[in-house]
Structures are given as structure tokens and as C-alpha cells.
Scaffold this active site. Structure first.
Site, PDB file in Angstrom:
ATOM      1  N   GLN A   1      15.528 -31.870 -15.388  1.00  0.00           N
ATOM      2  CA  GLN A   1      14.722 -32.316 -14.254  1.00  0.00           C
ATOM      3  C   GLN A   1      14.319 -33.788 -14.334  1.00  0.00           C
ATOM      4  OE1 GLN A   1      12.082 -28.583 -14.601  1.00  0.00           O
ATOM      5  NE2 GLN A   1      12.097 -28.990 -12.416  1.00  0.00           N
TER       6      GLN A   1
ATOM      7  N   HIS B   1      27.234 -30.372  -9.133  1.00  0.00           N
ATOM      8  CA  HIS B   1      28.426 -31.142  -8.734  1.00  0.00           C
ATOM      9  C   HIS B   1      29.388 -30.299  -7.906  1.00  0.00           C
ATOM     10  CE1 HIS B   1      27.760 -34.006 -12.410  1.00  0.00           C
ATOM     11  NE2 HIS B   1      26.915 -34.219 -11.425  1.00  0.00           N
TER      12      HIS B   1
ATOM     13  N   ASP C   1      21.858 -36.174 -12.014  1.00  0.00           N
ATOM     14  CA  ASP C   1      22.627 -37.212 -12.713  1.00  0.00           C
ATOM     15  C   ASP C   1      21.729 -38.367 -13.179  1.00  0.00           C
ATOM     16  OD1 ASP C   1      24.771 -35.661 -12.049  1.00  0.00           O
ATOM     17  OD2 ASP C   1      25.817 -37.180 -10.847  1.00  0.00           O
TER      18      ASP C   1
ATOM     19  N   ARG D   1       4.822 -31.576 -23.340  1.00  0.00           N
ATOM     20  CA  ARG D   1       5.834 -30.533 -23.452  1.00  0.00           C
ATOM     21  C   ARG D   1       7.114 -31.024 -22.785  1.00  0.00           C
ATOM     22  NH1 ARG D   1       6.773 -25.384 -19.637  1.00  0.00           N
ATOM     23  NH2 ARG D   1       8.637 -24.705 -20.733  1.00  0.00           N
TER      24      ARG D   1
ATOM     25  N   HIS E   1      15.487 -24.928 -21.505  1.00  0.00           N
ATOM     26  CA  HIS E   1      14.912 -24.866 -20.155  1.00  0.00           C
ATOM     27  C   HIS E   1      16.083 -24.891 -19.157  1.00  0.00           C
ATOM     28  CE1 HIS E   1      11.033 -25.783 -17.717  1.00  0.00           C
ATOM     29  NE2 HIS E   1      11.977 -25.585 -16.819  1.00  0.00           N
TER      30      HIS E   1
ATOM     31  N   GLU F   1      10.953 -19.222 -19.153  1.00  0.00           N
ATOM     32  CA  GLU F   1      11.042 -18.389 -17.948  1.00  0.00           C
ATOM     33  C   GLU F   1      12.335 -17.593 -17.780  1.00  0.00           C
ATOM     34  OE1 GLU F   1      10.186 -20.474 -14.370  1.00  0.00           O
ATOM     35  OE2 GLU F   1       8.085 -20.761 -14.892  1.00  0.00           O
TER      36      GLU F   1
ATOM     37  N   ASN G   1       3.537 -19.627 -17.668  1.00  0.00           N
ATOM     38  CA  ASN G   1       3.637 -20.535 -16.524  1.00  0.00           C
ATOM     39  C   ASN G   1       3.058 -19.809 -15.330  1.00  0.00           C
ATOM     40  OD1 ASN G   1       4.979 -22.341 -18.141  1.00  0.00           O
ATOM     41  ND2 ASN G   1       6.973 -22.110 -17.141  1.00  0.00           N
TER      42      ASN G   1
ATOM     43  N   TYR H   1       1.617 -20.152 -11.246  1.00  0.00           N
ATOM     44  CA  TYR H   1       1.473 -20.945 -10.022  1.00  0.00           C
ATOM     45  C   TYR H   1       0.800 -20.200  -8.878  1.00  0.00           C
ATOM     46  CZ  TYR H   1       4.732 -24.354 -12.061  1.00  0.00           C
ATOM     47  OH  TYR H   1       5.329 -25.280 -12.877  1.00  0.00           O
TER      48      TYR H   1
ATOM     49  N   GLU I   1       2.588 -24.312 -17.964  1.00  0.00           N
ATOM     50  CA  GLU I   1       2.790 -24.960 -16.661  1.00  0.00           C
ATOM     51  C   GLU I   1       1.791 -24.411 -15.661  1.00  0.00           C
ATOM     52  OE1 GLU I   1       6.714 -24.683 -14.870  1.00  0.00           O
ATOM     53  OE2 GLU I   1       7.682 -25.001 -16.810  1.00  0.00           O
TER      54      GLU I   1
END
Ligand code: GBH
Length: 504
Positions: free
Chosen positions: A43, A63, A76, A101, A146, A191, A330, A332, A397
Site C-alpha cells: 500500500q 497489472h 507501482d 507497524r 500483509h 486479516e 483490526n 472499523y 488498525e
């Protein structure tokens, strides 16, 4: 008079109770509590083909199937953190976080995917990043995986091939050896639910294999548990004594709340299918009973001669049981749970037999899956406390997405409300939460949502070759929170800087 005294007593007692309640939940962080921020290799790093780096599933996925990414873009370049890691660390230090992290790109360290070739450059990057953090007094917290495993491993089935267990452990061992003197908190896998479901039961995550009826998803989870446990055992045998760190897994946990009071049992089932899938084998040995019976039932209904949920041998149960030094969460958002009405007609569509919705009062975010329900966070932390004997918890997270506003009041208010819930769960309810991480330090490549959904407390200009960073208001807010070690009130919206038309 007597009545008046009684009434007065009641008032006084109520006031005192209120005060002591608020005193308990004064919005300060407990001493020793660790506050950090998080990211992940694919990321943020970019530099997807520098030096001898191998191709990973996310390189290949973005890609070859750009139509599966909402803006057609890829990692990229991303935030260019491969080149800008010193700037990133300086920023993390300036804000005042205790830990950072980050995750390691498997194919950067092992270009062939296997342990026969170790990339010196690749490993050096992570040594440099770790050293830079340590030199600046920031604790490195490392995610071994990850989501970006080598493409060559996917060619052989990836997480659906049990051989990945050995390959993963080889890779982890190289990292323990190279970085373990400085890294004391390891996350094996981030996750499982997200990439096992998104990647082997659908197309939202790499490798985008639509294997029917969750067969791929469950097999992936099965091998994840084995890889996690074997890595934990390796650390025990070879590294714990000299390095003295901690190893855990990170689970993506929603708060599953009953749609109404009669659906408590359904909410419990949803919890077991989400959290229990991974946590029950790790804390209690084997999958939750409700998962075993429900998946067997629905598999039979669908005509399978076996349950689509694989079984562990007694040997594996023993290896997996007890392999978490801490519980990585994590979190949310929440969902409301109710039973699938079709089942009354004898039609079985979902393994858990459930449907979910959200409450219309929960504020939205930019992500279609993220609605704001702070009290769900406390509910989840208490549930973990009760279900797994109050383990040490690290919230690895927590965060909120928008489309890039610089005056991000919604994000600040999200953090205020969610962290407040966490502090109440710690101080009032005795939940053993030791650390908390903000997702994310920077806007970054948000997987299937490309660069359109932004979680950063720092704005990143992705269209500019310099990938410049600009503080959002939430970054300023966190800086103050960290310096006072206390939640700060939410500023009220005055004039709003919207997202930048970037000035070159
Ligand atoms: C985390 O997942 C990830 O660890 C992190 O990399 C990511 O950037 C961050 O969240 C923000 O998304 O595709 O509709 O089935 C959070 C948990 C679980 C949320 C999977 C999205 C997919 C919903 N994610 N979920 S859907």
C-alpha cells in the site's frame, strides 16, 4: 423532611456515582499504553520492480486485472515509501507516535519466493527502516505478511496449497534472524478473513480466484492457521530466549450486534464465524462448534459428501492451540445481524444462516463497508475479554475513510468516539488493551478501491511524481493527543480546506 433527606441522598449518591464513573473514564491513556500508526508494504512502498524484487500477487493482479480496481491504478509507486522512509519516520516522530507497524514484502526479500535466494537489497531496506525507527525512539512492529505473497507461490495454489506453510516459515525465519534483535513485536499474518474471502472466494482481493462455495476460503484459513502456528512454534524454539519478543496474528473484527433483542444467538453465531474461525483454534483448540455444525449442514444440503470446512488432526489442534502472545485486532465498523428467512422454507444459502444490515443512524464513510458505530468497539473488546480469558489486546488498525478532505473533521470525530469507547472498555470494564494503532499514517493504495478512498491522517499527492505529503487536521489533532496523552475535544468545523489542487 424525611422524604426530602431521602431525595437529597439519592441526588448526592447519583452525582457521586457519576463523578467517580467519569473519573474512571477520564480520557487519559493508562500509563505504559502504546500508541502507534500503521501501514502495509504494497500500500505504501512502490518500487515494485527495483533491484531483484520478485513479482507478487498484487503486482500481478493490478497489472493484469486493472478493471477490478475502481480507478484502474496500482501500487507501482504508491507513496514512494521505499525511497521516502526517512521522511516517513521523521513524520511519525514529529507526530509523537510510540510505535510504527509496517509490513514486509515477501517477494522483495525472497525474489524467487523461496529461501534459496535472499535479496541483499530487499533485506537491507527493512534493516534501514528498522534502524531509522529505533534511532528515533519509535518501536518497530512488524507484519510478516500483509497480503502480497510471491506470484510463483500463487501459481502453485497460494494459500490453498498446504506447502505454503513450510515456505512461509522459511521466510519468517529469515526475518526473525535479520531483524529480531530490534523487532520485539511480530504479527504473522494480517486479516486472514479479508484475503481468504476476497482472494479465494471472490475478486475483490488478489489472487481474485472465485472458488465456489467458500471451499477456497476455508482451505486458505486452514493453511493460515497452520502457517501462523508453525511460525509461533519456530519463534519459541529458536528465538524467544535470545530475542524476547512477542508473536501474534491480526484478525479483522466487526462488531456483530443483534438486529433486535431476539437475535442474540444470531449475533453470537456471526461472531464465531468471523472472530472464532481463527481465534477459537488459537485460544481453545479447533473451530467453533457452531461453525463445524453449520458448515457441515449446509454442505450436506448442497450435496457435498464432506463438509467444506476442513478438519484438523489432533496433532494440528495441539500445535495451533496457545499460539498468541497477544490478540491483534483490526476494527472499523459494526453490523446488525438477523436470521436468513429462507431457512424457514428449508433453503440454505449462507453457511452462517445470517443476513446483516447497518443502522440508518450510523454515519457513512467513503468506503461502502464502513459505517460509524463507536459503541460497537466497546462491545467487541468486552466480547474478546469474555471469550478468550481477557488476553492482552493490541488494536493494530482503526480508522476512517473519506475522499481526501484536509480539514477532516469526520475523521477526528471518528477517532475521538472510537478511542473514547476503548478507554472506557479498559478503565471501566477491565479489558486488557495494551496498544492502539491509527490506520493510517499516510493516504495509500486502498486495494480494490485504488487511491479513491483515503484513510490517512496525512494527505498524499499521488498524481505528483514527488508524492508530496500534507498534514490533515487529524494529524494535528493526533499530535496534540499524543503530547498530552489524553483525548482532545473535536474542533468544530469552520472553514473547510477541501482536497488540494496540488501546486507544483
Ligand atoms: C484493513 O482491512 C486492511 O488491513 C488494510 O490494509 C486496509 O487498508 C484497511 O483495512 C482499510 O480498508 O470487500 O465488501 O467484502 C479492514 C477490514 C475487511 C474491510 C474486508 C473491507 C472487505 C469488505 N476489511 N472488507 S468487502
Amino acid at each position: 423532611m424525611a422524604r426530602f433527606i431521602i431525595a437529597l441522598t439519592i441526588v448526592v449518591v447519583t452525582v457521586i456515582t457519576r463523578i467517580s464513573c467519569c473519573d474512571v473514564v477520564k480520557l487519559t491513556f493508562p500509563s505504559g499504553f502504546s500508541l502507534g500508526t500503521a501501514s502495509a508494504s504494497y500500500q505504501v512502498e512502490g518500487a515494485w520492480n527495483v533491484s531483484d524484487k520478485g513479482v507478487n500477487v498484487w503486482d500481478y493482479h493490478t497489472h493484469n486485472r486493472p478493471e477490478l480496481i475502481s480507478d484502474g491504478r496500482n501500487g507501482d509507486v504508491a507513496c514512494n515509501s521505499y525511497y521516502k522512509y526517512q521522511e516517513d519516520v521523521a513524520l511519525i516522530k514529529k507526530i509523537g507516535f510510540d510505535f510504527y507497524r509496517f509490513s514486509i514484502s515477501w517477494s522483495r526479500v525472497l525474489p524467487t519466493g523461496f529461501a534459496n535466494v535472499i535479496s541483499e537489497d530487499g533485506l537491507q531496506y527493512y534493516k534501514n527502516l528498522t534502524a531509522e525507527l529505533v534511532a528515533n525512539g519509535i518501536e518497530p512492529v512488524v507484519t510478516i505478511y500483509h497480503w502480497d505473497h510471491p506470484k510463483v507461490i500463487e501459481d502453485m495454489g497460494g494459500w490453498t496449497n498446504e506447502l505454503i506453510v513450510g515456505w512461509f516459515v522459511d521466510y519468517a525465519e529469515i526475518l526473525f534472524e535479520a531483524l529480531g534483535d530490534s523487532v520485539k513485536r511480530w504479527i504473522t499474518i494480517n486479516e486472514p478473513d479479508s484475503f481468504c474471502n476476497g482472494g479465494y472466494n471472490g475478486v475483490r482481493k488478489a489472487p481474485a480466484k472465485q472458488i465456489p462455495a467458500s471451499i477456497g476460503k476455508y482451505l486458505c484459513g486452514h493453511n493460515v492457521l497452520k502457517a501462523h502456528a508453525k511460525t509461533f512454534r519456530l519463534y519459541d524454539e529458536k528465538f524467544r530466549e535470545t530475542q524476547g519478543g512477542e508473536v501474534g496474528i491480526v484478525l479483522p473484527l466487526k462488531a456483530y450486534l443483534p438486529f433486535n433483542a431476539s437475535y442474540e444467538e444470531e449475533a453470537e453465531t456471526a461472531f464465531q464465524f468471523n472472530c472464532g474461525w481463527m481465534a477459537h483454534p488459537i485460544y481453545h483448540g479447533d473451530y467453533p462448534d457452531v461453525m463445524k455444525t453449520r458448515v457441515a449442514l449446509v454442505s450436506e444440503y448442497q450435496g457435498y459428501p464432506w463438509s467444506r470446512l476442513p478438519e484438523f488432526s489432533d496433532e494440528w489442534i495441539a500445535i495451533i492451540n496457545g499460539t498468541n502472545d497477544y490478540f491483534g485486532v483490526n476494527h472499523y465498523t459494526s453490523e446488525l445481524v438477523y436470521p436468513d428467512p429462507d431457512e424457514e422454507q428449508g433453503i440454505y444459502t449462507y453457511d452462517n444462516g445470517l443476513l446483516t444490515t447497518v443502522d440508518s443512524s450510523w454515519a457513512a464513510s467513503a468506503s461502502d463497508w464502513l459505517y460509524v458505530n463507536p459503541s460497537g468497539f466497546g462491545y467487541l473488546l468486552r466480547k474478546i475479554r469474555d471469550e478468550y480469558n481477557n488476553p492482552p489486546v493490541w488494536v493494530t488498525e482503526n480508522g476512517y475513510s473519506d475522499s481526501g478532505e484536509l480539514d477532516d473533521y469526520n475523521r477526528i470525530s471518528y477517532y475521538y468516539e472510537y478511542v473514547r469507547e476503548m478507554l472506557i472498555a479498559i478503565k471501566r470494564d477491565g479489558c486488557n488493551v495494551e496498544g492502539y494503532a491509527v490506520w493510517s499514517i499516510l493516504d495509500n493504495f486502498e486495494w480494490q478501491d485504488g487511491y479513491e478512498k483515503r484513510f490517512g491522517i496525512t494527505y498524499v499527492e499521488f498524481d505528483d511524481a514527488d508524492t508530496n505529503r500534507t498534514a490533515k487536521l487529524s494529524q494535528t489533532w493526533w499530535t496534540k493527543v499524543l503530547s498530552k496523552r489524553k483525548l482532545q475535544s473535536v474542533p468544530t468545523s469552520t472553514n473547510t480546506r477541501t482536497r488540494l489542487p496540488w501546486k507544483k
